[in-house]
Design a protein around this motif. Structure first.
Motif, PDB file in Angstrom:
ATOM      1  N   ARG A  86     -43.416   5.920 -46.845  1.00 29.75           N
ATOM      2  CA  ARG A  86     -43.650   4.504 -47.432  1.00 29.75           C
ATOM      3  C   ARG A  86     -42.162   4.338 -47.933  1.00 29.75           C
ATOM      4  NH1 ARG A  86     -43.770   1.476 -52.154  1.00 29.75           N
ATOM      5  NH2 ARG A  86     -43.325   3.309 -53.775  1.00 29.75           N
ATOM      6  N   VAL A  87     -41.767   3.059 -47.491  1.00 31.96           N
ATOM      7  CA  VAL A  87     -40.247   2.612 -47.776  1.00 31.96           C
ATOM      8  C   VAL A  87     -40.368   1.392 -48.771  1.00 31.96           C
ATOM      9  CG1 VAL A  87     -38.300   1.788 -46.708  1.00 31.96           C
ATOM     10  CG2 VAL A  87     -39.618   3.561 -45.295  1.00 31.96           C
ATOM     11  N   ALA A  88     -39.567   1.418 -49.777  1.00 34.67           N
ATOM     12  CA  ALA A  88     -39.624   0.302 -50.733  1.00 34.67           C
ATOM     13  C   ALA A  88     -38.075  -0.115 -50.620  1.00 34.67           C
ATOM     14  CB  ALA A  88     -39.961   0.723 -52.018  1.00 34.67           C
ATOM     15  N   VAL A  89     -37.789  -1.324 -50.855  1.00 36.09           N
ATOM     16  CA  VAL A  89     -36.514  -2.020 -50.847  1.00 36.09           C
ATOM     17  C   VAL A  89     -36.393  -3.041 -51.973  1.00 36.09           C
ATOM     18  CG1 VAL A  89     -36.313  -1.793 -48.236  1.00 36.09           C
ATOM     19  CG2 VAL A  89     -37.155  -3.779 -49.211  1.00 36.09           C
ATOM     20  N   GLN A  90     -35.199  -3.231 -52.636  1.00 34.35           N
ATOM     21  CA  GLN A  90     -34.850  -4.057 -53.499  1.00 34.35           C
ATOM     22  C   GLN A  90     -33.607  -4.629 -53.370  1.00 34.35           C
ATOM     23  OE1 GLN A  90     -33.522  -1.186 -57.290  1.00 34.35           O
ATOM     24  NE2 GLN A  90     -35.423  -2.399 -57.674  1.00 34.35           N
ATOM     25  N   PRO A 129     -27.260  -9.310 -40.459  1.00 29.94           N
ATOM     26  CA  PRO A 129     -27.732 -10.452 -40.355  1.00 29.94           C
ATOM     27  C   PRO A 129     -29.219 -10.504 -40.066  1.00 29.94           C
ATOM     28  CG  PRO A 129     -25.600 -10.470 -38.925  1.00 29.94           C
ATOM     29  CD  PRO A 129     -26.141  -8.814 -39.505  1.00 29.94           C
ATOM     30  N   GLY A 130     -30.216 -11.115 -40.653  1.00 31.46           N
ATOM     31  CA  GLY A 130     -31.650 -11.138 -40.406  1.00 31.46           C
ATOM     32  C   GLY A 130     -31.924 -10.192 -41.558  1.00 31.46           C
ATOM     33  N   GLY A 131     -31.592  -9.379 -42.250  1.00 30.82           N
ATOM     34  CA  GLY A 131     -31.890  -8.552 -43.411  1.00 30.82           C
ATOM     35  C   GLY A 131     -32.935  -7.581 -42.820  1.00 30.82           C
ATOM     36  N   ALA A 132     -33.851  -7.382 -43.924  1.00 32.11           N
ATOM     37  CA  ALA A 132     -34.839  -6.455 -43.879  1.00 32.11           C
ATOM     38  C   ALA A 132     -36.185  -7.206 -44.300  1.00 32.11           C
ATOM     39  CB  ALA A 132     -34.751  -5.217 -44.672  1.00 32.11           C
ATOM     40  N   TRP A 168     -39.206  -4.026 -56.921  1.00 33.91           N
ATOM     41  CA  TRP A 168     -39.350  -3.427 -55.290  1.00 33.91           C
ATOM     42  C   TRP A 168     -40.287  -4.103 -54.350  1.00 33.91           C
ATOM     43  CZ3 TRP A 168     -36.206   0.596 -54.116  1.00 33.91           C
ATOM     44  CH2 TRP A 168     -35.564   1.212 -54.926  1.00 33.91           C
ATOM     45  N   TYR A 169     -39.893  -4.220 -53.201  1.00 29.16           N
ATOM     46  CA  TYR A 169     -40.735  -4.479 -51.992  1.00 29.16           C
ATOM     47  C   TYR A 169     -41.167  -3.641 -50.970  1.00 29.16           C
ATOM     48  CZ  TYR A 169     -39.348  -9.022 -54.429  1.00 29.16           C
ATOM     49  OH  TYR A 169     -38.966  -9.861 -55.318  1.00 29.16           O
ATOM     50  N   THR A 170     -42.320  -3.701 -50.402  1.00 29.77           N
ATOM     51  CA  THR A 170     -42.739  -2.764 -49.214  1.00 29.77           C
ATOM     52  C   THR A 170     -41.998  -3.134 -47.906  1.00 29.77           C
ATOM     53  OG1 THR A 170     -44.958  -2.559 -50.351  1.00 29.77           O
ATOM     54  CG2 THR A 170     -44.550  -1.786 -48.164  1.00 29.77           C
ATOM     55  N   LEU A 171     -41.320  -2.438 -47.514  1.00 28.50           N
ATOM     56  CA  LEU A 171     -40.879  -2.605 -46.103  1.00 28.50           C
ATOM     57  C   LEU A 171     -41.911  -2.874 -45.123  1.00 28.50           C
ATOM     58  CD1 LEU A 171     -37.948  -3.246 -44.648  1.00 28.50           C
ATOM     59  CD2 LEU A 171     -38.046  -0.742 -43.877  1.00 28.50           C
ATOM     60  N   ALA A 172     -41.771  -4.032 -44.304  1.00 26.22           N
ATOM     61  CA  ALA A 172     -43.043  -4.232 -43.339  1.00 26.22           C
ATOM     62  C   ALA A 172     -42.992  -3.146 -42.240  1.00 26.22           C
ATOM     63  CB  ALA A 172     -42.752  -5.470 -42.796  1.00 26.22           C
ATOM     64  N   ALA A 206     -40.199  -0.898 -41.084  1.00 24.43           N
ATOM     65  CA  ALA A 206     -40.133   0.569 -41.470  1.00 24.43           C
ATOM     66  C   ALA A 206     -40.595   1.334 -40.146  1.00 24.43           C
ATOM     67  CB  ALA A 206     -41.373   0.995 -42.457  1.00 24.43           C
ATOM     68  N   THR A 207     -41.226   0.641 -38.943  1.00 28.60           N
ATOM     69  CA  THR A 207     -41.457   1.268 -37.755  1.00 28.60           C
ATOM     70  C   THR A 207     -40.727   0.579 -36.575  1.00 28.60           C
ATOM     71  OG1 THR A 207     -43.509   0.304 -37.624  1.00 28.60           O
ATOM     72  CG2 THR A 207     -43.559   2.430 -38.356  1.00 28.60           C
TER      73      THR A 207
END
Length: 93
Positions: A47-51, A18-21, A58-62, A92-93
């Motif tokens: 670097r972390v990418a998610v889709q 719940p609340g995702g990434a 692909w999106y960059t994880l904050a 990411a952090t």
């Protein structure tokens, strides 16, 4: 003595809680995600990418790039997957 090749990236699927990434580009994404953790050239950050699974985008994880202790990329990736499973706008952090 031969050293095993170093692994500089990991890719796994995970279902976000719940609340995702939280991503830099589109905010929170939820559901079944593919997560790619890539060690940067400095060897100390990732670097972390998610889709969304099945998507081409692909999106960059904050919160990245994330600091990673030397030789600990696999441990960081496993921890990150756990945080995304818990959700809450995982970063990411």
């Amino acid at each position: 003595m031969n050293n095993p090749p170093s692994i500089n990236s990991y890719v796994d699927r995970v279902t976000a809680g719940p609340g995702g990434a939280l991503t830099d580009e589109v905010g929170v994404i939820t559901g079944d995600l593919t997560v790619a953790t890539i060690l940067l050239a400095d060897g100390h950050s990732a670097r972390v990418a998610v889709q969304s699974s099945g998507s081409d985008t692909w999106y960059t994880l904050a919160g990245g790039p994330a600091p990673v202790p030397a030789g600990q990329l696999a441990a960081y990736h496993r921890d990150l997957l756990g945080r995304i499973r818990r959700g809450g706008g995982a970063r990411a952090t």
